[in-house]
Design a protein around this motif. Structure first.
Motif, PDB file in Angstrom:
ATOM      1  N   ASN A  69      16.963  -3.246   2.300  1.00 57.71           N
ATOM      2  CA  ASN A  69      17.686  -2.898   3.520  1.00 57.71           C
ATOM      3  C   ASN A  69      17.739  -4.083   4.479  1.00 57.71           C
ATOM      4  O   ASN A  69      18.780  -4.368   5.057  1.00 57.71           O
ATOM      5  CB  ASN A  69      17.030  -1.688   4.178  1.00 57.71           C
ATOM      6  CG  ASN A  69      17.935  -1.047   5.197  1.00 57.71           C
ATOM      7  OD1 ASN A  69      19.168  -1.067   5.053  1.00 57.71           O
ATOM      8  ND2 ASN A  69      17.363  -0.510   6.252  1.00 57.71           N
TER       9      ASN A  69
ATOM     10  N   ARG B 203      21.112  10.602  -1.619  1.00 56.94           N
ATOM     11  CA  ARG B 203      22.382  11.113  -2.151  1.00 56.94           C
ATOM     12  C   ARG B 203      22.178  11.922  -3.424  1.00 56.94           C
ATOM     13  O   ARG B 203      22.745  12.991  -3.590  1.00 56.94           O
ATOM     14  CB  ARG B 203      23.336   9.960  -2.472  1.00 56.94           C
ATOM     15  CG  ARG B 203      23.516   8.954  -1.350  1.00 56.94           C
ATOM     16  CD  ARG B 203      24.412   9.468  -0.263  1.00 56.94           C
ATOM     17  NE  ARG B 203      24.872   8.349   0.549  1.00 56.94           N
ATOM     18  CZ  ARG B 203      25.431   8.490   1.747  1.00 56.94           C
ATOM     19  NH1 ARG B 203      25.597   9.695   2.274  1.00 56.94           N
ATOM     20  NH2 ARG B 203      25.826   7.436   2.418  1.00 56.94           N
TER      21      ARG B 203
ATOM     22  N   ILE C 286      31.167   1.272  -4.599  1.00 57.83           N
ATOM     23  CA  ILE C 286      29.725   1.555  -4.553  1.00 57.83           C
ATOM     24  C   ILE C 286      28.992   0.428  -5.270  1.00 57.83           C
ATOM     25  O   ILE C 286      29.243   0.154  -6.441  1.00 57.83           O
ATOM     26  CB  ILE C 286      29.391   2.894  -5.249  1.00 57.83           C
ATOM     27  CG1 ILE C 286      30.198   4.041  -4.625  1.00 57.83           C
ATOM     28  CG2 ILE C 286      27.902   3.181  -5.189  1.00 57.83           C
ATOM     29  CD1 ILE C 286      30.067   5.366  -5.369  1.00 57.83           C
TER      30      ILE C 286
ATOM     31  N   LEU D  69      24.022   1.673  -2.737  1.00 61.49           N
ATOM     32  CA  LEU D  69      23.132   2.730  -3.213  1.00 61.49           C
ATOM     33  C   LEU D  69      21.922   2.093  -3.882  1.00 61.49           C
ATOM     34  O   LEU D  69      22.059   1.368  -4.871  1.00 61.49           O
ATOM     35  CB  LEU D  69      23.889   3.604  -4.226  1.00 61.49           C
ATOM     36  CG  LEU D  69      23.153   4.819  -4.774  1.00 61.49           C
ATOM     37  CD1 LEU D  69      23.059   5.917  -3.711  1.00 61.49           C
ATOM     38  CD2 LEU D  69      23.852   5.367  -6.016  1.00 61.49           C
TER      39      LEU D  69
ATOM     40  N   THR E 127      22.767   1.980   2.244  1.00 65.25           N
ATOM     41  CA  THR E 127      23.364   3.148   2.914  1.00 65.25           C
ATOM     42  C   THR E 127      23.034   4.468   2.220  1.00 65.25           C
ATOM     43  O   THR E 127      23.314   5.535   2.761  1.00 65.25           O
ATOM     44  CB  THR E 127      24.898   3.000   2.993  1.00 65.25           C
ATOM     45  OG1 THR E 127      25.408   2.806   1.667  1.00 65.25           O
ATOM     46  CG2 THR E 127      25.296   1.813   3.868  1.00 65.25           C
ATOM     47  N   GLY E 128      22.446   4.399   1.025  1.00 62.83           N
ATOM     48  CA  GLY E 128      22.122   5.639   0.336  1.00 62.83           C
ATOM     49  C   GLY E 128      21.053   5.413  -0.721  1.00 62.83           C
ATOM     50  O   GLY E 128      20.827   4.289  -1.175  1.00 62.83           O
TER      51      GLY E 128
ATOM     52  N   SER F  77      34.271  -3.009   2.566  1.00 58.49           N
ATOM     53  CA  SER F  77      33.617  -2.789   1.285  1.00 58.49           C
ATOM     54  C   SER F  77      32.351  -3.678   1.193  1.00 58.49           C
ATOM     55  O   SER F  77      32.341  -4.740   1.792  1.00 58.49           O
ATOM     56  CB  SER F  77      34.646  -3.165   0.222  1.00 58.49           C
ATOM     57  OG  SER F  77      34.102  -3.192  -1.040  1.00 58.49           O
TER      58      SER F  77
ATOM     59  N   LEU G 279      27.452  11.988  -0.409  1.00 58.04           N
ATOM     60  CA  LEU G 279      28.448  10.930  -0.382  1.00 58.04           C
ATOM     61  C   LEU G 279      29.825  11.577  -0.404  1.00 58.04           C
ATOM     62  O   LEU G 279      30.102  12.420  -1.257  1.00 58.04           O
ATOM     63  CB  LEU G 279      28.239  10.068  -1.627  1.00 58.04           C
ATOM     64  CG  LEU G 279      28.797   8.666  -1.665  1.00 58.04           C
ATOM     65  CD1 LEU G 279      28.307   7.846  -0.490  1.00 58.04           C
ATOM     66  CD2 LEU G 279      28.383   7.996  -2.968  1.00 58.04           C
TER      67      LEU G 279
ATOM     68  N   HIS H 190      31.544   0.232   0.395  1.00 59.15           N
ATOM     69  CA  HIS H 190      31.454   1.407   1.259  1.00 59.15           C
ATOM     70  C   HIS H 190      30.098   2.073   1.141  1.00 59.15           C
ATOM     71  O   HIS H 190      29.674   2.783   2.042  1.00 59.15           O
ATOM     72  CB  HIS H 190      32.566   2.388   0.896  1.00 59.15           C
ATOM     73  CG  HIS H 190      33.917   1.767   0.999  1.00 59.15           C
ATOM     74  ND1 HIS H 190      34.582   1.255  -0.090  1.00 59.15           N
ATOM     75  CD2 HIS H 190      34.706   1.513   2.073  1.00 59.15           C
ATOM     76  CE1 HIS H 190      35.735   0.740   0.305  1.00 59.15           C
ATOM     77  NE2 HIS H 190      35.831   0.876   1.603  1.00 59.15           N
ATOM     78  N   GLU H 191      29.466   1.841   0.016  1.00 59.86           N
ATOM     79  CA  GLU H 191      28.117   2.392  -0.185  1.00 59.86           C
ATOM     80  C   GLU H 191      27.276   1.356  -0.921  1.00 59.86           C
ATOM     81  O   GLU H 191      27.719   0.804  -1.929  1.00 59.86           O
ATOM     82  CB  GLU H 191      28.190   3.691  -1.011  1.00 59.86           C
ATOM     83  CG  GLU H 191      26.837   4.256  -1.448  1.00 59.86           C
ATOM     84  CD  GLU H 191      26.178   5.172  -0.409  1.00 59.86           C
ATOM     85  OE1 GLU H 191      26.622   5.182   0.761  1.00 59.86           O
ATOM     86  OE2 GLU H 191      25.225   5.872  -0.773  1.00 59.86           O
TER      87      GLU H 191
END
Ligand SMILES: Nc1nc2c(ncn2[C@@H]2O[C@H](COP(=O)(O)OP(=O)(O)OP(=O)(O)O)[C@@H](O)[C@H]2O)c(=O)[nH]1
Ligand SMILES: [Mg+2]
Length: 309
Positions: free
Chosen positions: A251, A285, A112, A232, A257-258, A227, A102, A229-230
């Motif tokens: 998903n 990550r 996040i 997780l 995204t991580g 936003s 990341l 942005h991640e």
């Protein structure tokens, strides 16, 4: 110097943490190859069983064995010892593709959103990540958007005190979107660089909880375009292949995204990381190898495979 020592300490801990996974995977493999083995279909069948039992997943197992068989056919593989190298190299290749740390930009707000089913280690992972970021010189804020589970806010508050970063919270039962709204506005006005949002653990099959998560995400997009942005997802390695379906569901519903894979310490199911890397196109990550504040590390494929073998 100090950093190197720390890294050595972590590698030792990683090796130790992976010892049950090593037993189930690498040592079972080595046992299989003991003695005067000839490479034949029986051996491949036994190998298949070892791999499947170690949770690396059918796709990896199938591809690996096909590759080994082809190599035998081409007479490139006549010595069982070489199979070990093939196994290791294949793991390295697969895991390499999932290695994408990341990257947090400086002087800009990065958000996040941390999601996952109950008890996977979301809140703990948030505390550990906040600690990492803070040590790295970033200004961090936590947002207690798990307003659902009793004591969830207090748990995050303890982490915020421990790491010494501000926490945005409301009362238990409050609308998570309202907490996130507050956090984004507070972060904007204070010039905070990272906001990490804790969310309630939820079964991916619970429609209303998923809808709530979607709403939270929408509010973030509205209040800070681009936003989160991640997104997780935190996965518990001890749940084995269940983790795969969790990622797929989250998903589909909100986009992930991580991945942070926790509780690799102690479990024999660490092979799941291979399956995650092979079957999901989402970067890993972080890995968690304990409950302590320093027991989280950026995922590095080479380090991981070397610790496993
Ligand atoms: N051994 C080990 N334990 C961990 C790790 N990460 C988290 N835990 C433990 O797992 C338990 C659950 O962690 P939490 O952070 O509360 O999990 P959560 O996903 O926030 O749980 P809910 O909010 O109830 O959904 C705690 O006892 C943690 O200390 C890890 O990497 N290794
Ligand atoms: Mg939690």
């Amino acid at each position: 110097m100090v950093d190197n020592n720390k890294n050595d300490g972590f590698l030792k801990k990683l090796r130790k943490g992976l010892s049950n996974t090593r037993k189930g995977l690498v040592e079972s493999f080595d046992d299989l190859m003991l003695g005067e083995k000839i490479i034949d279909d029986d051996l491949f069948e036994e190998l298949e069983e070892v791999l499947i039992t170690a949770d690396v997943g059918p796709a990896f197992t199938y591809d690996l064995i096909e590759e080994m068989k082809a190599a035998v056919e081409r007479k490139e593989l006549d010595n069982p010892d070489v199979l070990r190298t093939v196994l290791k190299d294949n793991m390295m290749d697969i895991l390499k593709d999932s290695e994408a740390p990341l990257r947090i930009p400086r002087n800009k707000l990065f958000t996040i959103m941390v999601v996952g089913v109950n008890g996977t280690g979301k809140t703990t992972t948030i505390g550990k990540i906040a600690h990492r970021f803070k040590k790295g010189g970033l200004s961090v804020m936590l947002a207690a958007a798990d307003t659902f589970r009793a004591a969830a806010i207090e748990q995050l508050e303890i982490w915020s005190q421990r790491v010494d970063v501000p926490l945005i919270k409301q009362k238990m039962g409050a609308d998570p979107s309202a907490v996130v709204y507050d956090a984004i506005h507070a972060a904007k006005s204070r010039g905070t660089e990272v906001v990490i949002i804790d969310t309630a653990g939820r079964l991916h099959t619970k429609v209303n909880l998923m809808d709530e998560l979607k709403k939270t995400k929408r509010i973030m997009e509205r209040e800070l375009p681009g936003s989160p942005h991640e997104v997780l997802i935190v996965l518990d390695a001890t749940t084995g292949q269940n983790a795969i379906s969790q990622v797929k569901m989250f998903n589909e519903e909100i986009g992930v995204t991580g991945i942070a894979l926790t509780k690799l310490d102690g479990t024999a199911k660490g092979g799941i990381i291979i399956r995650i890397a092979k079957e999901l196109n989402i970067p890993i990550r972080y890995i968690g190898i304990g409950e302590g504040i320093n027991d989280l590390k950026r995922f590095k494929s080479e380090e991981f495979v070397n610790a496993l073998f």
